[in-house]
Design an enzyme around this catalytic site. Structure first.
Site, mmCIF file in Angstrom:
data_model
loop_
_atom_site.group_PDB
_atom_site.id
_atom_site.type_symbol
_atom_site.label_atom_id
_atom_site.label_comp_id
_atom_site.label_asym_id
_atom_site.label_seq_id
_atom_site.Cartn_x
_atom_site.Cartn_y
_atom_site.Cartn_z
ATOM 1 N N VAL A 17 0.833 -1.209 0.000
ATOM 2 C CA VAL A 17 0.000 0.000 0.000
ATOM 3 C C VAL A 17 0.866 1.258 0.000
ATOM 4 O O VAL A 17 0.577 2.216 -0.710
ATOM 5 C CB VAL A 17 -0.957 -0.015 1.205
ATOM 6 C CG1 VAL A 17 -1.787 1.263 1.246
ATOM 7 C CG2 VAL A 17 -1.873 -1.237 1.145
ATOM 8 N N TYR A 118 -5.187 -10.758 15.521
ATOM 9 C CA TYR A 118 -4.910 -9.662 14.589
ATOM 10 C C TYR A 118 -6.168 -8.835 14.330
ATOM 11 O O TYR A 118 -6.131 -7.604 14.309
ATOM 12 C CB TYR A 118 -4.372 -10.235 13.282
ATOM 13 C CG TYR A 118 -4.146 -9.226 12.184
ATOM 14 C CD1 TYR A 118 -3.016 -8.415 12.183
ATOM 15 C CD2 TYR A 118 -5.057 -9.092 11.143
ATOM 16 C CE1 TYR A 118 -2.802 -7.492 11.171
ATOM 17 C CE2 TYR A 118 -4.854 -8.177 10.129
ATOM 18 C CZ TYR A 118 -3.724 -7.384 10.143
ATOM 19 O OH TYR A 118 -3.522 -6.466 9.144
ATOM 20 N N THR A 146 -10.205 -4.370 0.611
ATOM 21 C CA THR A 146 -10.462 -5.805 0.474
ATOM 22 C C THR A 146 -9.448 -6.437 -0.471
ATOM 23 O O THR A 146 -9.294 -5.993 -1.600
ATOM 24 C CB THR A 146 -11.876 -6.079 -0.075
ATOM 25 O OG1 THR A 146 -11.990 -5.491 -1.383
ATOM 26 C CG2 THR A 146 -12.945 -5.494 0.824
#
Length: 296
Positions: A17, A118, A146
């Site tokens: 990202v 997590y 997603t």
């Protein structure tokens, strides 16, 4: 704000990202006049250590999620940071739920056992964001992407994201002249989001999204595809002509995690996601060209 330069600190700057955001900033005109963008990787700093080190350019190495959450948000508050955008995961949603899932369902039940710790750590970011707003008026928020994939991903066959692991497995089979074995039946369906699209959307969230509540950043329900369909696309992109087997002795995991992007579309009805086949081809090409340096 108008009289002072905006400094934007991107943690995880060398990852999937972070690299996508950097690409948008540097190559697509994403940087506005007066902005300074700083990209940090896990080699640069420890997000579980006092965050003042980052803001003074003295970072170290990364640690666990809960301490990261607390240190980043609390230090951002103490240093009067005007906006924090945290990245959550679709695994935070309840294991047993109705579909499509949306932003209102995050805390409606326990997450899947495979990501229990997590998932709860990630959920706590939403809790903390709300608390900082209620107590201090801070506009800290979070995005929920997603199944992100793209250049600079983790392509490790054992622990990489599903698409990137399949790319590596298929490319390796092509080079060795062997077949590909995919774990499970290939029936589970997922919405896959190209990292560069996510980078563009995160920058929009940083500048324009005013809510504290998180927002799902994803392709639509109509773009959900099966693992088998995706493996066929990867094989085509890599020009793999060998056999593909699905090992049904191995579990499929959750059969679907269909997410609604209605909230995103209410803000950006005309945003165009990169078509999956095109995005897969771009990612496969990057992986082949950067095979020696990629995380495999």
């Amino acid at each position: 704000m108008s009289k002072m330069p905006m400094r934007v600190l991107v943690t995880g700057g060398s990852g999937l990202v972070g690299k996508a955001i950097e690409h948008v900033v540097k190559n697509e005109g994403g940087k506005l006049e007066g902005e300074e963008w700083i990209f940090l990787s896990s080699k640069d700093g420890d997000l579980a250590a006092p965050m003042r080190r980052y803001l003074r350019h003295e970072p170290r190495s990364q640690r666990d999620n809960l301490r990261i959450n607390d240190n980043v948000l609390q230090t951002a508050h103490e240093m009067d940071v005007s906006k924090v955008v945290s990245c959550l995961s679709s695994c935070i949603f309840p294991d047993k739920t109705e579909y499509p899932i949306d932003e209102s369902m995050i805390h409606n039940g326990p997450p899947h056992d495979s990501n229990y710790g997590y998932s709860h750590a990630k959920r706590m970011i939403d809790v903390q964001n709300r608390a900082y707003f209620q107590q201090h008026g801070r506009r800290y928020t979070a995005v929920i992407p997603t199944n992100v994939f793209g250049p600079h991903d983790n392509f490790n066959i054992e622990n990489g994201h599903v698409l990137s692991a399949l790319m590596n497995k298929t490319y390796k089979a092509k080079k060795e002249g062997t077949s590909v074995t995919v774990c499970g039946s290939g029936n589970p369906r997922r919405q896959f989001t190209f990292s560069l699209d996510l980078g563009r959307l995160i920058i929009w969230v940083l500048r324009e999204y005013k809510e504290i509540d998180p927002i799902i950043l994803s392709v639509g329900e109509e773009d959900e595809v099966s693992i088998k369909e995706v493996e066929d696309m990867i094989a085509s992109a890599l020009e793999f002509a060998g056999e593909i087997h699905f090992d049904t002795m191995l579990g499929d995991g959750q059969l679907k995690k269909t997410a609604s992007n209605a909230k995103l579309r209410s803000y950006l009805p005309d945003f165009t996601f990169t078509p999956l086949k095109e995005a897969l081809k771009m990612t496969c090409d990057w992986f082949v060209a950067n095979y020696d340096a990629a995380r495999t």
